[in-house]
Design an enzyme around this catalytic site. Sequence first.
Site, short mmCIF file in Angstrom:
data_model
loop_
_atom_site.label_atom_id
_atom_site.label_comp_id
_atom_site.label_asym_id
_atom_site.label_seq_id
_atom_site.Cartn_x
_atom_site.Cartn_y
_atom_site.Cartn_z
N ASP A 1 0.20 -0.48 2.33
CA ASP A 1 0.05 -1.90 2.62
C ASP A 1 -1.17 -2.02 3.52
O ASP A 1 -1.12 -1.73 4.72
CB ASP A 1 1.32 -2.40 3.33
CG ASP A 1 1.15 -3.81 3.88
OD1 ASP A 1 0.03 -4.36 3.80
OD2 ASP A 1 2.14 -4.36 4.39
N LYS B 1 -6.69 -12.60 4.99
CA LYS B 1 -6.82 -11.83 6.23
C LYS B 1 -8.21 -11.23 6.35
O LYS B 1 -8.54 -10.56 7.32
CB LYS B 1 -5.78 -10.72 6.27
CG LYS B 1 -4.37 -11.26 6.07
CD LYS B 1 -3.34 -10.56 6.87
CE LYS B 1 -1.96 -10.93 6.44
NZ LYS B 1 -1.32 -11.84 7.41
N HIS C 1 5.84 -4.64 7.88
CA HIS C 1 5.95 -6.10 7.75
C HIS C 1 7.10 -6.38 6.79
O HIS C 1 7.37 -5.59 5.89
CB HIS C 1 4.63 -6.60 7.15
CG HIS C 1 4.49 -8.09 7.09
ND1 HIS C 1 5.08 -8.84 6.09
CD2 HIS C 1 3.82 -8.97 7.86
CE1 HIS C 1 4.76 -10.11 6.27
NE2 HIS C 1 4.00 -10.21 7.34
N GLN D 1 -3.68 -5.28 6.91
CA GLN D 1 -4.33 -5.31 8.23
C GLN D 1 -5.41 -4.25 8.37
O GLN D 1 -5.98 -4.09 9.45
CB GLN D 1 -3.29 -5.12 9.34
CG GLN D 1 -2.23 -6.20 9.40
CD GLN D 1 -2.79 -7.56 9.78
OE1 GLN D 1 -3.93 -7.69 10.25
NE2 GLN D 1 -2.00 -8.59 9.58
N CYS E 1 6.94 -11.22 11.64
CA CYS E 1 7.51 -10.73 10.37
C CYS E 1 7.74 -9.23 10.43
O CYS E 1 7.55 -8.52 9.43
CB CYS E 1 6.61 -11.06 9.19
SG CYS E 1 6.48 -12.81 8.90
C1 LIG Z 1 0.87 -5.61 7.30
C2 LIG Z 1 1.11 -6.83 6.45
N1 LIG Z 1 1.67 -6.69 5.25
C3 LIG Z 1 1.89 -7.75 4.45
C4 LIG Z 1 1.56 -9.02 4.83
C5 LIG Z 1 1.86 -10.16 3.89
O1 LIG Z 1 0.70 -10.74 3.44
P1 LIG Z 1 0.73 -12.04 2.54
O2 LIG Z 1 1.61 -13.01 3.27
O3 LIG Z 1 -0.69 -12.47 2.48
O4 LIG Z 1 1.29 -11.67 1.22
C6 LIG Z 1 0.98 -9.21 6.07
C7 LIG Z 1 0.61 -10.55 6.53
O5 LIG Z 1 1.28 -11.26 7.21
C8 LIG Z 1 0.76 -8.09 6.91
O6 LIG Z 1 0.21 -8.24 8.12
#
Ligand SMILES: Cc1ncc(COP(=O)(O)O)c(C=O)c1O
Lengths: 164, 418
Positions: free
Chosen positions: B211, B237, B134, B214, B375
């Site tokens: 990370d 999430k 991401h 998900q 993203c």
């Molecule tokens: C795999 C992953 N990493 C990071 C993020 C970023 O999360 P947040 O926008 O809650 O900081 C997301 C969410 O969009 C994600 O799916």
Amino acid sequence: MNRAMSDLSTGELRDLYRELILDHARSPRHFGKLPALTHSAEGLNPLCGDKLKLYLQIDDDDRISDAAFEGSGCAISVASASLMTDAIIGMRTGEALDFAKALIGAVTGRISSEDLGEDSQIELGKLQALQGVREFPSRVKCATLAWHAMNSAIRQEQRPASTE
Amino acid sequence: MSKPLQTVKSDPHVDLSACRTDFPVLAQEINGEPLVYLDSAASAQQPESVIDAVAEYHRHNHANVHRGVHTLSHRATEAYEAARDAIAGFINARSRREVVFTSGTTESINLVAQSFCRPGLKRGDRILLSQLEHHSNIVPWQLLCEQTGAELLVVPIDERGELDLVTFNRQIESGVKILAIAHVSNALGTVLPAQELIRRAQQHGVPVLLDGAQAVPHMPVDVQALDCDFYAFSGHKMCGPTGIGILYAREQHLERMPPYQGGGDMILEVRFEGTTYNDLPYKFEAGTPNISGAIGLGAAVRYLTGIGMERIAAHESELLRYMTERLSEVPGIRLIGTARQKASLQSFLLDDIHPHDLGTIVDHQGVAIRTGHHCAMPVMDFFGVPGTARASLALYNNRDDVDRLVASLTKAKEIFGR
Ligand SMILES: Cc1ncc(COP(=O)(O)O)c(C=O)c1O
């Protein structure tokens, strides 16, 4: 399936994806580069990744003698760019800018089609087909992307036109 | 298409159908059709218990934390810290000192980049990521590279969306400073072999940040069993509020790391000659925190624990199998992300219909999916597509939702004359 409901929703969808829009999306006119371009601009819609490059050839007497575009995008943004290039070839830049203003007004709902009636100098003509977007606020940016790019191209702005 | 929910076949393994009514937002119509929410990977819905916990705090207990002697401040502090304990238990942290509240995964990753990595990095040092990250696990590292002259090294993926482990094994032993990698890919649904990656990294003394944005909502996550150095995730999430998230970090790292931000709450004593930082985890929580968010996240964790992450994982994997099967039957579909180990979501393209058009058409039939680059532009580049449509599942989804999605895709084909 609930027939009545789904027919209603299909109606609005069909209004968005009219035959003319689908036709221009499938076979965009003026798609490609312009060897003799004088002006160009890039349009970006960060939300959905639509990206297009617009090329204009503007004569000494300020007339758009040719226009073309390249890029990738949804049916609405490609059809809009295709219809736009079709429409602005032959216009003076001032006319094209007014036309862009009228079109953006019409699809954002800030100007209704009646306002653009007989008294108005500007006839949207075929481009009325884009007005189906008004029922789909999240898609307005797709319909206006090419027009913002034309604005930047004519005004020779350095930054890519963005819908944000 | 929109059969009443009662006729839903219960999944063979676990039956979570009773949970659906816990989520008030799901009981509505969109464009005249019952809402089908298949965008939980972007943000999951909240159960009544989370909404109530947040409202209860605002209604009865709101005050600043860690600072007043009065009753409300005491209650707010208790609730905030109880949430931390619940979360520490949920991911099996050794201690509550290892659980830092942040604004989300993004901030957690930036914190590690700036506080853990930046002080020791030199020009030419390398940071190992993967192609399926991401943006929030890419851009913080790019910023760090600009600041220090370090470089990114990227583990490639294959056509299925799986990590190229042969290349990874070479890269991990080539002297990298950190491995920062997704536990589950948000664009492809790939579950990465985290245990294996961490074991490899440890053999070469490389610290690992996972990370987990998900992963945490969809499977049991045990940070001790994983033995990772850092684990980042987001409240919204996992049925919690937005603007709150967690950085889990090994205590020994947190002890040594300088604070990420300065301000109130993260100090013991401030003099102009010098300041003494607060204990863990407060050293990393400068300023008044997102108290209601933390309390909501605590409630979300209790809700998920009440159902059981094992059951949620079983329910979702059965439903994902069903969804993949049903989608595969749609003529003209191209599934993107076909890894052998997957969780909770499926990306796809239909004929030559742009995903954005697809999103509008299915929304018009009450079906919410995400469309675009998710993203994860490097993933889109890899597959040579501008974006995809993505249907993502949560514990409250069922087979009827999948059937509605499939029916709405048929409508899209009809509109586009396909
Ligand atoms: C795999 C992953 N990493 C990071 C993020 C970023 O999360 P947040 O926008 O809650 O900081 C997301 C969410 O969009 C994600 O799916």
